[in-house]
Design a protein around this motif. Sequence first.
Motif, PDB file in Angstrom:
ATOM      1  N   UNK A 199      58.979 -31.360  33.047  1.00  0.00           N
ATOM      2  CA  UNK A 199      58.137 -30.642  34.009  1.00  0.00           C
ATOM      3  C   UNK A 199      56.689 -30.654  33.520  1.00  0.00           C
ATOM      4  N   UNK A 200      55.746 -31.031  34.394  1.00  0.00           N
ATOM      5  CA  UNK A 200      54.337 -31.008  33.993  1.00  0.00           C
ATOM      6  C   UNK A 200      53.900 -29.586  33.637  1.00  0.00           C
ATOM      7  N   UNK A 201      52.974 -29.448  32.715  1.00  0.00           N
ATOM      8  CA  UNK A 201      52.538 -28.114  32.275  1.00  0.00           C
ATOM      9  C   UNK A 201      51.988 -27.242  33.407  1.00  0.00           C
ATOM     10  N   UNK A 202      51.375 -27.868  34.407  1.00  0.00           N
ATOM     11  CA  UNK A 202      50.796 -27.075  35.498  1.00  0.00           C
ATOM     12  C   UNK A 202      51.846 -26.575  36.495  1.00  0.00           C
ATOM     13  N   UNK A 203      53.044 -27.099  36.407  1.00  0.00           N
ATOM     14  CA  UNK A 203      54.138 -26.682  37.304  1.00  0.00           C
ATOM     15  C   UNK A 203      54.815 -25.469  36.672  1.00  0.00           C
ATOM     16  N   UNK A 204      54.705 -24.324  37.326  1.00  0.00           N
ATOM     17  CA  UNK A 204      55.193 -23.104  36.689  1.00  0.00           C
ATOM     18  C   UNK A 204      56.432 -22.493  37.341  1.00  0.00           C
ATOM     19  N   UNK A 205      56.781 -22.916  38.569  1.00  0.00           N
ATOM     20  CA  UNK A 205      57.904 -22.242  39.230  1.00  0.00           C
ATOM     21  C   UNK A 205      58.909 -23.140  39.942  1.00  0.00           C
ATOM     22  N   UNK A 206      58.520 -24.289  40.462  1.00  0.00           N
ATOM     23  CA  UNK A 206      59.417 -25.102  41.290  1.00  0.00           C
ATOM     24  C   UNK A 206      60.687 -25.485  40.549  1.00  0.00           C
ATOM     25  N   UNK A 207      60.582 -25.758  39.273  1.00  0.00           N
ATOM     26  CA  UNK A 207      61.755 -26.165  38.499  1.00  0.00           C
ATOM     27  C   UNK A 207      62.760 -25.032  38.325  1.00  0.00           C
ATOM     28  N   UNK A 208      62.334 -23.795  38.517  1.00  0.00           N
ATOM     29  CA  UNK A 208      63.252 -22.666  38.363  1.00  0.00           C
ATOM     30  C   UNK A 208      64.352 -22.691  39.421  1.00  0.00           C
ATOM     31  N   UNK A 209      64.028 -23.135  40.622  1.00  0.00           N
ATOM     32  CA  UNK A 209      65.042 -23.276  41.668  1.00  0.00           C
ATOM     33  C   UNK A 209      66.079 -24.323  41.283  1.00  0.00           C
ATOM     34  N   UNK A 210      65.602 -25.428  40.709  1.00  0.00           N
ATOM     35  CA  UNK A 210      66.511 -26.487  40.255  1.00  0.00           C
ATOM     36  C   UNK A 210      67.419 -25.946  39.159  1.00  0.00           C
ATOM     37  N   UNK A 211      66.844 -25.241  38.200  1.00  0.00           N
ATOM     38  CA  UNK A 211      67.641 -24.680  37.111  1.00  0.00           C
ATOM     39  C   UNK A 211      68.674 -23.677  37.608  1.00  0.00           C
ATOM     40  N   UNK A 212      68.336 -22.896  38.610  1.00  0.00           N
ATOM     41  CA  UNK A 212      69.287 -21.933  39.166  1.00  0.00           C
ATOM     42  C   UNK A 212      70.482 -22.638  39.801  1.00  0.00           C
ATOM     43  N   UNK A 213      70.222 -23.690  40.563  1.00  0.00           N
ATOM     44  CA  UNK A 213      71.306 -24.467  41.183  1.00  0.00           C
ATOM     45  C   UNK A 213      72.173 -25.094  40.100  1.00  0.00           C
ATOM     46  N   UNK A 214      71.542 -25.683  39.095  1.00  0.00           N
ATOM     47  CA  UNK A 214      72.293 -26.329  38.014  1.00  0.00           C
ATOM     48  C   UNK A 214      73.116 -25.324  37.217  1.00  0.00           C
ATOM     49  N   UNK A 215      72.580 -24.147  36.981  1.00  0.00           N
ATOM     50  CA  UNK A 215      73.328 -23.125  36.243  1.00  0.00           C
ATOM     51  C   UNK A 215      74.599 -22.750  36.994  1.00  0.00           C
ATOM     52  N   UNK A 216      74.501 -22.571  38.307  1.00  0.00           N
ATOM     53  CA  UNK A 216      75.701 -22.265  39.107  1.00  0.00           C
ATOM     54  C   UNK A 216      76.684 -23.429  39.078  1.00  0.00           C
ATOM     55  N   UNK A 217      76.166 -24.644  39.194  1.00  0.00           N
ATOM     56  CA  UNK A 217      77.015 -25.837  39.217  1.00  0.00           C
ATOM     57  C   UNK A 217      77.776 -25.981  37.897  1.00  0.00           C
ATOM     58  N   UNK A 218      77.054 -25.926  36.779  1.00  0.00           N
ATOM     59  CA  UNK A 218      77.684 -26.153  35.477  1.00  0.00           C
ATOM     60  C   UNK A 218      78.488 -24.963  34.983  1.00  0.00           C
ATOM     61  N   UNK A 219      78.312 -23.810  35.578  1.00  0.00           N
ATOM     62  CA  UNK A 219      79.102 -22.636  35.205  1.00  0.00           C
ATOM     63  C   UNK A 219      80.535 -22.746  35.723  1.00  0.00           C
ATOM     64  N   UNK A 220      80.770 -23.617  36.683  1.00  0.00           N
ATOM     65  CA  UNK A 220      82.083 -23.782  37.311  1.00  0.00           C
ATOM     66  C   UNK A 220      82.866 -24.887  36.605  1.00  0.00           C
TER      67      UNK A 220
END
Length: 80
Positions: free
Chosen positions: A30-51
């Motif tokens: 993630x580029x340093x100036x990107x502060x929030x968009x990747x959080x949505x991706x991480x949330x989806x991945x956390x749910x996916x990999x938790x299963x």
Amino acid sequence: FRSAFLKLEEAIDYDAMDGEPVDLLFVLVVPPEETTAHLDVLAVLARLFNNAENRNRLRAQDSNSALYEELIGLVSNQAA
């Protein structure tokens, strides 16, 4: 940002919270100036990999293209 997903042939000890060896890796660059968009991706991945069923489905794939298609399908289902 960029991402990569890897399924290792042999699991490695990665000091995981559950004490289990790690064989599925998802990397986000993630580029340093990107502060929030990747959080949505991480949330989806956390749910996916938790299963456990999702992890097993990914582990069952025997080619890069099959692994990619399975991951995309699971991510699409999680994001919906």
